[in-house]
Design an enzyme around this catalytic site. Sequence first.
Site, PDB file in Angstrom:
ATOM      1  N   PHE A 189       0.810  -1.220   0.000  1.00  0.00           N
ATOM      2  CA  PHE A 189       0.000   0.000   0.000  1.00  0.00           C
ATOM      3  C   PHE A 189       0.841   1.266   0.000  1.00  0.00           C
ATOM      4  O   PHE A 189       0.429   2.272  -0.581  1.00  0.00           O
ATOM      5  CB  PHE A 189      -0.994  -0.002   1.165  1.00  0.00           C
ATOM      6  CG  PHE A 189      -2.218  -0.793   0.846  1.00  0.00           C
ATOM      7  CD1 PHE A 189      -3.162  -0.308  -0.050  1.00  0.00           C
ATOM      8  CD2 PHE A 189      -2.407  -2.043   1.390  1.00  0.00           C
ATOM      9  CE1 PHE A 189      -4.287  -1.057  -0.380  1.00  0.00           C
ATOM     10  CE2 PHE A 189      -3.525  -2.794   1.070  1.00  0.00           C
ATOM     11  CZ  PHE A 189      -4.465  -2.304   0.186  1.00  0.00           C
ATOM     12  N   GLU A 190       1.976   1.248   0.651  1.00  0.00           N
ATOM     13  CA  GLU A 190       2.828   2.432   0.642  1.00  0.00           C
ATOM     14  C   GLU A 190       3.469   2.619  -0.722  1.00  0.00           C
ATOM     15  O   GLU A 190       3.636   3.747  -1.181  1.00  0.00           O
ATOM     16  CB  GLU A 190       3.915   2.339   1.717  1.00  0.00           C
ATOM     17  CG  GLU A 190       3.395   2.387   3.143  1.00  0.00           C
ATOM     18  CD  GLU A 190       2.778   3.713   3.526  1.00  0.00           C
ATOM     19  OE1 GLU A 190       3.078   4.754   2.903  1.00  0.00           O
ATOM     20  OE2 GLU A 190       1.977   3.727   4.481  1.00  0.00           O
TER      21      GLU A 190
END
Length: 173
Positions: free
Chosen positions: A22-23
């Site tokens: 997700f990052e």
Amino acid sequence: MPHPDNQSLRLSDDGLRLIEGFEGFRPGWYADPAGVQTIGFGWTGVLPVGYRVPLSLDDGRRLLRETVGRYEDAVRRRVDVPLSQRQFDALVSFAYNLGEGRLAESTLLRLLNAGDAWAAAAEFDRWVYGGGVVLPGLVRRRAQERALFESGTPARSSTPLSALRRWILRRFR
């Protein structure tokens, strides 16, 4: 008071992959959706000694692994009930993304510490705003964190209300 069963928990490889996924990885500085200067896998702040821009992927992963311990500690310090590995991973991802302060102030944490993990899980859905706007990436991240958290949460045996009803029926038969 922190629950002693949680002291041995560490972010699993699955939890680490969740954060990395997700990052995303960016080797140079950029402004995240909230305008915060960010690099690597969501690192904010001054780069520690020994890191240079642009970051290599290996350095980004090393920085993430060095940093995530702070969020593991925050979850262990603030959660008063025993956690499963999956619940722990979801909460560390949540804290890494939002910060320890947001975790500490959250209704999610209050409900979890009150013993209602299912109500706590529903609170993930509220944390989808960046700069006052719903961000699709946060919607997806919270949905995945919630699903991970719930997959490690025991099935409900009964709600407090149904337990009260059973007690009343037994008492007044």
